[in-house]
Write a protein that holds these residues in place. Sequence first.
Motif, mmCIF file in Angstrom:
data_model
loop_
_atom_site.group_PDB
_atom_site.id
_atom_site.type_symbol
_atom_site.label_atom_id
_atom_site.label_comp_id
_atom_site.label_asym_id
_atom_site.label_seq_id
_atom_site.Cartn_x
_atom_site.Cartn_y
_atom_site.Cartn_z
ATOM 1 N N PHE A 52 -26.727 -18.778 -18.902
ATOM 2 C CA PHE A 52 -26.097 -17.758 -19.734
ATOM 3 C C PHE A 52 -24.716 -17.377 -19.202
ATOM 4 N N HIS A 53 -24.551 -17.329 -17.906
ATOM 5 C CA HIS A 53 -23.248 -16.966 -17.340
ATOM 6 C C HIS A 53 -22.229 -18.099 -17.477
ATOM 7 N N CYS A 54 -22.707 -19.318 -17.531
ATOM 8 C CA CYS A 54 -21.798 -20.473 -17.589
ATOM 9 C C CYS A 54 -21.616 -21.023 -18.996
ATOM 10 N N ALA A 55 -22.340 -20.502 -19.975
ATOM 11 C CA ALA A 55 -22.214 -20.978 -21.355
ATOM 12 C C ALA A 55 -21.792 -19.804 -22.239
ATOM 13 N N PRO A 56 -20.486 -19.607 -22.471
ATOM 14 C CA PRO A 56 -20.002 -18.442 -23.241
ATOM 15 C C PRO A 56 -20.529 -18.394 -24.664
ATOM 16 N N LEU A 57 -20.895 -19.568 -25.243
ATOM 17 C CA LEU A 57 -21.367 -19.585 -26.619
ATOM 18 C C LEU A 57 -22.643 -18.769 -26.797
ATOM 19 N N LEU A 58 -23.436 -18.653 -25.728
ATOM 20 C CA LEU A 58 -24.697 -17.917 -25.817
ATOM 21 C C LEU A 58 -24.487 -16.419 -26.008
ATOM 22 N N HIS A 59 -23.323 -15.902 -25.608
ATOM 23 C CA HIS A 59 -23.069 -14.471 -25.715
ATOM 24 C C HIS A 59 -22.816 -14.034 -27.150
ATOM 25 N N HIS A 60 -22.622 -14.995 -28.064
ATOM 26 C CA HIS A 60 -22.390 -14.659 -29.463
ATOM 27 C C HIS A 60 -23.699 -14.533 -30.246
ATOM 28 N N HIS A 61 -24.831 -14.778 -29.610
ATOM 29 C CA HIS A 61 -26.124 -14.715 -30.280
ATOM 30 C C HIS A 61 -26.905 -13.518 -29.759
ATOM 31 N N THR A 62 -27.407 -12.685 -30.691
ATOM 32 C CA THR A 62 -28.134 -11.486 -30.279
ATOM 33 C C THR A 62 -29.416 -11.832 -29.535
ATOM 34 N N THR A 63 -30.086 -12.909 -29.949
ATOM 35 C CA THR A 63 -31.294 -13.318 -29.245
ATOM 36 C C THR A 63 -30.999 -13.613 -27.789
ATOM 37 N N GLY A 64 -29.806 -14.165 -27.524
ATOM 38 C CA GLY A 64 -29.423 -14.479 -26.153
ATOM 39 C C GLY A 64 -29.347 -13.250 -25.266
ATOM 40 N N HIS A 65 -28.915 -12.119 -25.828
ATOM 41 C CA HIS A 65 -28.837 -10.883 -25.040
ATOM 42 C C HIS A 65 -30.230 -10.406 -24.628
ATOM 43 N N PHE A 66 -31.179 -10.512 -25.558
ATOM 44 C CA PHE A 66 -32.541 -10.099 -25.231
ATOM 45 C C PHE A 66 -33.184 -11.068 -24.235
ATOM 46 N N ILE A 67 -32.913 -12.364 -24.393
ATOM 47 C CA ILE A 67 -33.448 -13.339 -23.441
ATOM 48 C C ILE A 67 -32.866 -13.092 -22.056
ATOM 49 N N GLN A 68 -31.577 -12.750 -22.004
ATOM 50 C CA GLN A 68 -30.943 -12.472 -20.718
ATOM 51 C C GLN A 68 -31.524 -11.201 -20.084
ATOM 52 N N THR A 69 -31.742 -10.156 -20.890
ATOM 53 C CA THR A 69 -32.384 -8.938 -20.375
ATOM 54 C C THR A 69 -33.769 -9.246 -19.837
ATOM 55 N N MET A 70 -34.524 -10.035 -20.590
ATOM 56 C CA MET A 70 -35.862 -10.411 -20.162
ATOM 57 C C MET A 70 -35.816 -11.247 -18.885
ATOM 58 N N ASN A 301 -42.057 -16.952 -20.171
ATOM 59 C CA ASN A 301 -41.020 -16.398 -21.047
ATOM 60 C C ASN A 301 -39.754 -17.230 -21.003
ATOM 61 N N CYS A 302 -39.234 -17.445 -19.786
ATOM 62 C CA CYS A 302 -37.974 -18.177 -19.648
ATOM 63 C C CYS A 302 -38.136 -19.616 -20.119
ATOM 64 N N LEU A 303 -39.315 -20.187 -19.937
ATOM 65 C CA LEU A 303 -39.532 -21.582 -20.313
ATOM 66 C C LEU A 303 -39.560 -21.740 -21.832
ATOM 67 N N ILE A 304 -40.358 -20.909 -22.500
ATOM 68 C CA ILE A 304 -40.563 -21.074 -23.941
ATOM 69 C C ILE A 304 -39.379 -20.543 -24.738
ATOM 70 N N TYR A 305 -38.970 -19.298 -24.456
ATOM 71 C CA TYR A 305 -37.926 -18.677 -25.275
ATOM 72 C C TYR A 305 -36.571 -19.342 -25.075
ATOM 73 N N SER A 306 -36.303 -19.806 -23.872
ATOM 74 C CA SER A 306 -35.003 -20.422 -23.631
ATOM 75 C C SER A 306 -34.949 -21.839 -24.177
ATOM 76 N N LEU A 307 -35.970 -22.636 -23.888
ATOM 77 C CA LEU A 307 -35.965 -24.025 -24.333
ATOM 78 C C LEU A 307 -36.177 -24.154 -25.840
ATOM 79 N N SER A 308 -36.730 -23.113 -26.487
ATOM 80 C CA SER A 308 -36.863 -23.150 -27.941
ATOM 81 C C SER A 308 -35.594 -22.695 -28.641
ATOM 82 N N ASN A 309 -34.601 -22.242 -27.872
ATOM 83 C CA ASN A 309 -33.314 -21.817 -28.439
ATOM 84 C C ASN A 309 -32.343 -22.993 -28.377
#
Length: 350
Positions: A52-70, A301-309
């Motif tokens: 998430f810190h190295c891929a700026p495109l992820l910051h434009h997706h709201t789901t990414g913010h929740f995944i990062q919080t999680m 959580n990190c395995l399923i939610y991240s790899l399914s994105n």
Amino acid sequence: MNSSSNANQSSSPLFCLLGYSHSLDTCMLEVAVILFLAVLIIAGNLVVIFVFHCAPLLHHHTTGHFIQTMAYADLLVGLSCLVPSLSLLHYLRGLNEELACKAFGYIVSVLKSVSMASLACISVDRYIAITRPLSYATLVTPCRLRACIVLVWVYSALIFLPSFFGWGKPGYHGDVFQWCADSWKTNPAFSTFIVALLYAPAALTVCFTYGSIFRICRQHTREITQRHARFSSQTETGKGERCEGCTDKRYAMVLFRITSVFYVLWMPYILYFLLESSGLYRHMAASFLTTWLAISNSFCNCLIYSLSNSVFRKGLGNLLSPLLPSCLSCAEAKKAPPPGSLRTDTRCPV
């Protein structure tokens, strides 16, 4: 007198929930389970945070913010798991058991609450994106997103606070400490309070939203199949729509895996929490196994939610491309669509 009492304490067996190793003088099964989960949780969530810190495109997706919080909450869960491990390995001999038990139980409960609430927020976010795609940008704004994340942390911190004032026990995370298992008792009223205001709403939200998304994707696939059967002579359109239906089926399977893992890992803990609080069933091994089964969700959580994105997978691939250029180039070549097959993407967004 002091020397004899010390000798008796040193010769007395350790307090262990699962088993005791006389040769190593420690609770080996507990240490093995906790350290194994801690390593998996820390490593998995560090990868997610790094991507998430190295891929700026992820910051434009709201789901990414929740995944990062999680991911941050789950990473702290993994780090906090080192406390009971060090205690079982006798590295924290001078620690106050009562204080360590209460602090560890409260912190892990808050972090797991943040993780569970983030799961529910992700499901609501996906539900709005699919059911109201045209008004999604006006409903889910950056300001509301930040307010929701702050609310999740504040709510999680407050809901378990009464346990410090003698109203029940937040969970069995600290039961590796003897004081926590023997002296800190659960309270039926407090357990019902936690289940009613946290566990049940999160579980029902995940079930309702992903169930609705699953039905929408299934209906979408059925309409595509019927359209393909009606206009089978139009081969190009049929192929494109058939592929679109396959994508919706894959997305439905992702939703099924997310919901199944959530309930498989959390339901035993919630059921035991209610049974033990009501005095119907109590077993130390059951409390340990159900608690750490629920904590293992921090790795899943990190395995399923991240790899399914799809955006996360693309960011992970970009980071790994310098390390594995040949493998990734082959994978991209296989996934690349044939010429002339470009079309507007109308499938359910992953």
